[in-house]
Scaffold this motif. Structure first.
Motif, PDB file in Angstrom:
ATOM      1  N   THR A 118     -37.455  41.787 -16.840  1.00 43.89           N
ATOM      2  CA  THR A 118     -37.323  42.197 -18.248  1.00 43.89           C
ATOM      3  C   THR A 118     -36.093  43.354 -18.474  1.00 43.89           C
ATOM      4  N   GLY A 119     -35.150  43.386 -18.996  1.00 43.95           N
ATOM      5  CA  GLY A 119     -34.226  44.572 -19.019  1.00 43.95           C
ATOM      6  C   GLY A 119     -33.123  44.645 -17.880  1.00 43.95           C
ATOM      7  N   SER A 120     -33.213  43.495 -17.060  1.00 43.81           N
ATOM      8  CA  SER A 120     -32.232  43.334 -15.906  1.00 43.81           C
ATOM      9  C   SER A 120     -30.929  43.317 -16.627  1.00 43.81           C
ATOM     10  N   ASP A 121     -30.127  43.878 -15.935  1.00 42.96           N
ATOM     11  CA  ASP A 121     -28.620  43.911 -16.623  1.00 42.96           C
ATOM     12  C   ASP A 121     -27.494  43.043 -15.728  1.00 42.96           C
ATOM     13  N   SER A 122     -28.202  41.942 -14.894  1.00 43.14           N
ATOM     14  CA  SER A 122     -27.360  41.258 -13.935  1.00 43.14           C
ATOM     15  C   SER A 122     -27.131  40.060 -14.766  1.00 43.14           C
ATOM     16  N   PRO A 123     -26.162  39.394 -14.701  1.00 41.14           N
ATOM     17  CA  PRO A 123     -25.554  37.841 -15.184  1.00 41.14           C
ATOM     18  C   PRO A 123     -26.507  36.944 -14.409  1.00 41.14           C
ATOM     19  N   GLY A 124     -26.615  35.880 -15.202  1.00 36.18           N
ATOM     20  CA  GLY A 124     -27.411  34.850 -14.420  1.00 36.18           C
ATOM     21  C   GLY A 124     -26.537  33.752 -13.872  1.00 36.18           C
ATOM     22  N   SER A 125     -27.121  32.922 -12.926  1.00 34.43           N
ATOM     23  CA  SER A 125     -26.582  31.847 -12.315  1.00 34.43           C
ATOM     24  C   SER A 125     -27.655  31.039 -11.411  1.00 34.43           C
ATOM     25  N   ILE A 126     -27.889  29.765 -11.966  1.00 37.41           N
ATOM     26  CA  ILE A 126     -29.330  29.147 -11.508  1.00 37.41           C
ATOM     27  C   ILE A 126     -28.574  28.539 -10.199  1.00 37.41           C
ATOM     28  N   ASN A 127     -27.334  28.535  -9.956  1.00 34.56           N
ATOM     29  CA  ASN A 127     -26.511  27.971  -8.688  1.00 34.56           C
ATOM     30  C   ASN A 127     -27.041  28.743  -7.562  1.00 34.56           C
ATOM     31  N   THR A 128     -27.039  30.192  -7.718  1.00 39.31           N
ATOM     32  CA  THR A 128     -27.247  31.270  -6.580  1.00 39.31           C
ATOM     33  C   THR A 128     -28.792  30.882  -6.102  1.00 39.31           C
ATOM     34  N   GLN A 129     -29.931  30.549  -6.956  1.00 38.97           N
ATOM     35  CA  GLN A 129     -31.098  30.214  -6.558  1.00 38.97           C
ATOM     36  C   GLN A 129     -31.164  28.961  -5.786  1.00 38.97           C
ATOM     37  N   LEU A 130     -30.332  28.057  -6.347  1.00 36.91           N
ATOM     38  CA  LEU A 130     -30.493  26.599  -5.837  1.00 36.91           C
ATOM     39  C   LEU A 130     -29.738  26.691  -4.609  1.00 36.91           C
ATOM     40  N   GLN A 131     -28.708  27.374  -4.188  1.00 34.09           N
ATOM     41  CA  GLN A 131     -27.998  27.652  -2.929  1.00 34.09           C
ATOM     42  C   GLN A 131     -28.823  28.137  -2.155  1.00 34.09           C
ATOM     43  N   TRP A 132     -29.743  29.221  -2.431  1.00 36.05           N
ATOM     44  CA  TRP A 132     -30.554  29.976  -1.470  1.00 36.05           C
ATOM     45  C   TRP A 132     -31.655  28.910  -1.078  1.00 36.05           C
ATOM     46  N   ILE A 133     -32.066  28.004  -2.037  1.00 40.59           N
ATOM     47  CA  ILE A 133     -33.038  26.980  -1.476  1.00 40.59           C
ATOM     48  C   ILE A 133     -32.508  26.407  -0.366  1.00 40.59           C
ATOM     49  N   THR A 134     -31.367  25.729  -0.383  1.00 44.52           N
ATOM     50  CA  THR A 134     -30.814  24.780   0.552  1.00 44.52           C
ATOM     51  C   THR A 134     -30.605  25.372   1.740  1.00 44.52           C
ATOM     52  N   SER A 135     -30.441  26.759   1.844  1.00 46.47           N
ATOM     53  CA  SER A 135     -30.162  27.394   3.053  1.00 46.47           C
ATOM     54  C   SER A 135     -31.343  27.937   3.529  1.00 46.47           C
ATOM     55  N   HIS A 136     -32.462  28.225   2.920  1.00 42.64           N
ATOM     56  CA  HIS A 136     -33.684  28.850   3.355  1.00 42.64           C
ATOM     57  C   HIS A 136     -35.132  27.854   3.441  1.00 42.64           C
ATOM     58  N   ILE A 137     -34.915  26.855   2.634  1.00 41.41           N
ATOM     59  CA  ILE A 137     -36.183  26.069   2.659  1.00 41.41           C
ATOM     60  C   ILE A 137     -35.933  24.618   3.323  1.00 41.41           C
ATOM     61  N   ASN A 138     -36.642  24.430   4.254  1.00 41.45           N
ATOM     62  CA  ASN A 138     -36.687  23.232   5.029  1.00 41.45           C
ATOM     63  C   ASN A 138     -37.564  22.116   4.895  1.00 41.45           C
ATOM     64  N   HIS A 139     -38.615  22.642   4.445  1.00 40.74           N
ATOM     65  CA  HIS A 139     -39.775  21.482   3.927  1.00 40.74           C
ATOM     66  C   HIS A 139     -39.657  20.867   2.433  1.00 40.74           C
ATOM     67  N   ARG A 140     -40.229  19.929   2.295  1.00 40.42           N
ATOM     68  CA  ARG A 140     -40.166  19.243   1.167  1.00 40.42           C
ATOM     69  C   ARG A 140     -40.991  19.843   0.028  1.00 40.42           C
ATOM     70  N   MET A 141     -40.354  19.932  -1.101  1.00 39.54           N
ATOM     71  CA  MET A 141     -41.112  20.529  -2.205  1.00 39.54           C
ATOM     72  C   MET A 141     -41.143  19.846  -3.792  1.00 39.54           C
ATOM     73  N   LEU A 142     -42.031  20.256  -4.510  1.00 38.21           N
ATOM     74  CA  LEU A 142     -41.565  19.916  -5.964  1.00 38.21           C
ATOM     75  C   LEU A 142     -41.029  21.204  -6.570  1.00 38.21           C
ATOM     76  N   LEU A 143     -39.730  21.017  -7.000  1.00 39.33           N
ATOM     77  CA  LEU A 143     -39.123  22.011  -7.625  1.00 39.33           C
ATOM     78  C   LEU A 143     -39.039  21.637  -9.114  1.00 39.33           C
ATOM     79  N   VAL A 144     -39.503  22.760  -9.754  1.00 36.20           N
ATOM     80  CA  VAL A 144     -39.424  22.800 -11.220  1.00 36.20           C
ATOM     81  C   VAL A 144     -38.246  23.971 -11.734  1.00 36.20           C
TER      82      VAL A 144
END
Lengths: 324, 294
Positions: B153-179
Motif C-alpha cells: 500500500t502506498g507504492s508509487d510504481s505503475p502497474g503491469s500484470i504482464n511483468t509478473q507473467l513474464q517473470w513466471i515464464t522465465s523463472h518457473i518451470n514446474h506446472r502450477m495453478l495460476l490465479v
C-alpha cells in the motif's frame, strides 16, 4: 484625460486582491476518491473537446471578470477631462468702426476684406461692427460667433464692391435725409464707443477706427470731444486710414486721437498692417487684462461604467452557461 | 498473527452456509487437471491442449474434439499472481478498496489450497519489479503472503500484470495453478503472447477487479488518479452526456476485448467489484474452469 480618484481605485484593487486571496477555495483533498487508469477517460476525444471548451469558457469568464473589474475601477477612479480656461481673451471686445462716407466708398470693400482677415486671427475676443456716415448703424453687436461675423463682413464687402446691387448696402441706411451733412467722424466714434455693452464688467475695449477723417457737415461731437469720451470709457482707438498725400492734417488728427486713447495709428494698404494691428491689440490687451485662469473638470464616466455594466451582464451569462 | 486470513475464513464460514463451502471445496479439488493415470472425465478441446490428451474414440462419436481429464494425485502448487502497484490503492466500480478485494480473493483461493494440503506461492509486483515468495502449505505462510500484498500500500510504481507473467515464464518451470488478480488495465499483444505461452504450461484462472466508472462519479467525491495525486479529475466534464456516452462505449469495447481474449486463450475469467459477491464469483470462476471456458 486624468483619473481624479486614482488612489481610491488602487485601494479597491488592493482590497479586491486581498479578498480573492482570502476567500479562494482551498484545494481540498478531503473525501477525495482515488481511482486508477484515468487514461480510460482522459484519452477520449469527447473528453478532450469538453475540457478544451471548459478551458475556453473559464478563460473567457476570467477575462470578462477582470475587464469588468478594471472598468468598474476605472469608473470609480473618476476619469475626467481637465480643461484650463484662460478667461483673459474672453474679456476682450473689439469694435470695428467703419466710415462709409462717399470719400471712403472706394476703400470700404478692401477694408472689409482686411477686417475678415483680422477676424481670422482673433480667438475668443468679441467682435462688433458699426458703420457710420451721417448716422451710425450697428451692423452686428459684439459677438464671438465668428461664422456670423464672417458672413456679415462678406456680405458688406459684396455690397460695397457692387455699389449696393448685391449683398448688404450700408451707404443708404447711414445717410438718412433728415440729418444734414455726412462723414460725421466724431459722432461715429461716439456711437462706436456707445455700442460697447456690459459696462459694469471690467473688460478690455478697443475700436478699430477706419476713416479718412474728411469731415463734411456739423457733427454733434468734435473728434476731440469724441476722443475725450473714448478716454473716459477706457476705450483704445486704433485708427486705420487710407494713405493719401492730401490728408496729412487729418491723419495727424487721427494719430493724436489714437495716442490719447492709448492706441496706434496705422496706414492701410501695406501688407503687414493686419499683422501689426493684431499683434498690437493682443500684446496690449494681454498686458491690460490680468487673466485669472481656472480649471473645468468634465467627468467622463460613461465609457467605463457602461463597460462595467455590460461586463457584469456578460459575467452572469457566462456563469449561467458554465453552471448549466 | 493471522489477522487477514482469519477475517477471510470468517467471511467464508459465516456468510456462506456449509453447502456453499463444501461446494467450493469440491470446485477446487476438481480444478487441477494434472496428468495422472486416473481418468476423470471428458471435456471439449480448447486450443492449447495437448494433442495426446484428445480422446479420439470419444471425438469420433461427437461433433467436436474431446480431451481426457485426469484426477491429479500429486501435491499441487497454487501461484497467486497479484498486481500490487499503486493502481490497487484505488476503488472498484462498486466503491470498494481494490487492494483489500485483491487480498480477499487471494486469501479465499489460498485458503482452499491450504485446506487441500497444496502449496501456495505469491508472485506480485509492479511494472518494474516482480517479487516471488517461497511455496509452503501453512496458514501462517498464506497470512504472510497476504500481508505482503497489504504492505505494498502506498507504492508509487505503475502497474503491469504482464511483468509478473513474464517473470513466471522465465523463472518457473514446474506446472502450477495460476490465479491472476489484475484490474482493467488493457491487455495488449505482448500480454496476449505471454498468456498464450503460460497457458501451455499452467492452469490459469483470471480475476479482474473492475475499476471505477469514471463517468458516474459524483462531484462531491473529488476524484483523483493515483498516478497524479495532486491533480483532481473534473467530474463536471466527465459526467457530461456526450462524454459519458463515449466512455461507456469505450469501456464496453475494452471489456469485450478482454473477455474475448481470455476466452480465446481458454482461460476462466470473472469480474468482481465488491467483497460481498466474492464467494459467489469465486464459485462461478471455479465452475467455469471445470466446464472449460465457453
Amino acid at each position: 484625460m486624468v483619473l481624479m480618484f486614482w488612489w481610491l481605485a488602487l485601494i479597491l484593487l488592493a482590497l479586491a486582491a486581498a479578498a480573492v486571496f482570502w476567500f479562494r477555495r482551498p484545494k481540498s483533498t478531503e473525501s477525495s476518491l482515488a481511482v486508477a487508469h484515468s487514461g480510460r477517460m482522459t484519452s477520449l476525444p469527447s473528453f478532450r473537446r469538453a475540457m478544451r471548451r471548459r478551458l475556453v469558457t473559464t478563460v473567457a469568464l476570467l477575462g470578462v471578470i477582470v475587464l469588468t473589474g478594471l472598468s468598474a475601477l476605472a469608473g470609480v477612479a473618476r476619469p475626467a477631462w481637465v480643461e484650463t480656461v484662460n478667461p483673459e481673451r474672453k474679456m476682450r471686445d473689439v469694435m470695428l468702426c467703419l466710415d462709409v462716407s462717399g470719400s471712403m466708398l472706394g476703400y470700404d470693400a478692401d477694408l472689409l476684406e482686411s477686417y475678415q482677415e483680422l477676424v481670422d486671427r482673433f480667438d475668443g475676443e468679441r467682435i462688433g461692427l458699426t458703420v457710420f456716415n451721417a448716422t451710425a448703424v450697428s451692423a452686428f453687436p459684439l459677438t464671438d460667433d465668428y461664422d456670423m461675423v464672417q458672413n456679415y463682413l462678406a456680405e458688406a464687402e459684396e455690397g460695397f464692391r457692387t455699389w449696393g446691387a448685391e449683398g448688404t448696402d450700408y451707404s443708404w441706411s447711414t445717410s438718412p435725409p433728415n440729418i444734414g451733412g455726412s462723414s460725421l467722424i466724431g459722432d461715429g466714434l461716439v456711437s462706436c464707443v456707445d455700442n460697447f455693452d456690459r459696462q459694469d464688467e471690467d473688460r478690455s475695449r478697443s475700436i478699430i477706427f477706419a476713416t479718412d477723417n474728411m469731415l463734411a457737415g456739423e457733427p454733434l461731437f468734435e473728434l476731440n470731444e469724441a476722443a475725450d469720451i473714448a478716454v473716459d470709457a477706457k476705450v483704445r482707438v486704433y485708427s486705420l486710414s487710407p494713405p493719401s498725400v492730401l490728408t496729412t492734417t487729418q491723419t495727424k488728427e487721427l494719430r493724436s486721437v489714437s495716442d490719447r486713447t492709448g492706441g496706434v495709428q496705422f496706414d492701410m494698404g501695406s501688407a503687414s498692417t493686419i499683422d501689426r494691428i493684431v499683434e498690437e491689440i493682443q500684446s496690449q490687451e494681454a498686458a491690460n487684462t490680468p487673466g485669472r485662469s481656472y480649471t473645468i473638470v468634465h467627468d467622463m464616466p460613461v465609457v467605463p461604467l457602461a463597460l462595467a455594466v455590460f461586463g457584469l451582464a456578460g459575467v452572469f451569462i457566462l456563469a449561467w452557461r458554465t453552471k448549466s | 498473527m493471522t489477522v487477514l486470513l482469519n477475517r477471510i475464513k470468517a467471511r467464508m464460514t459465516i456468510h456462506a452456509h456449509r453447502r456453499t463451502r463444501r461446494l467450493l471445496d469440491g470446485d477446487y479439488s476438481s480444478v487441477f487437471h494434472g496428468h495422472s493415470l486416473d481418468f476423470d472425465d471428458l471435456r471439449d478441446y480448447i486450443p492449447g491442449d495437448e494433442i495426446r490428451d484428445i480422446d479420439w474414440k470419444a471425438t469420433a462419436r461427437h461433433t467436436e474434439p474431446l480431451v481426457k481429464r485426469y484426477v491429479a494425485h500429486r501435491r499441487h502448487i497454487l501461484g497467486l499472481v497479484v498486481d500490487t502497484s499503486r493502481n490497487f490503492d484505488a476503488v472498484t466500480s462498486a466503491g470498494a478498496d481494490k487492494r483489500h478485494l485483491a487480498i480477499l480473493m487471494a486469501g479465499m483461493v489460498g485458503y482452499l489450497a491450504v485446506r487441500h494440503a497444496d502449496d501456495v506461492m505469491l508472485i506480485h509486483g509492479h511494472a518494474g519489479h516482480t517479487t516471488a515468495s517461497p511455496r509452503k502449505g501453512s496458514e501462517a505462510h498464506l497470512e504472510h503472503l497476504l500481508q505482503q500484498i497489504l504492505a505494498e500500500t502506498g507504492s508509487d510504481s505503475p502497474g503491469s500484470i504482464n511483468t509478473q507473467l513474464q517473470w513466471i515464464t522465465s523463472h518457473i518451470n514446474h506446472r502450477m495453478l495460476l490465479v491472476v488478480i489484475s484490474d482493467q488495465a488493457p491487455l495488449g499483444p505482448d500480454a496476449e503472447a505471454t498468456i498464450r505461452r503460460l497457458r501451455a504450461q499452467h492452469e490459469i484462472l483470471w480475476i479482474t477487479i473492475t475499476d471505477a466508472d469514471l463517468a458516474g462519479l459524483p462531484s462531491a467525491s473529488a476524484p483523483f488518479d493515483v498516478a497524479r495525486p495532486d491533480h483532481g479529475l473534473p467530474t463536471s466534464v466527465m459526467t457530461k452526456p456526450e462524454v459519458r456516452q463515449e466512455f461507456a462505449l469505450a469501456e464496453a469495447a475494452r471489456r469485450q476485448q478482454r473477455i474475448d481474449l481470455l476466452a480465446k486463450l481458454g482461460i476462466a475469467h470473472i469480474e468482481i467489484d465488491h467483497p460481498k459477491s466474492a464467494l459467489g464469483r469465486l464459485h462461478t470462476l471455479l465452475l467455469r474452469h471445470r466446464r472449460g471456458p465457453r
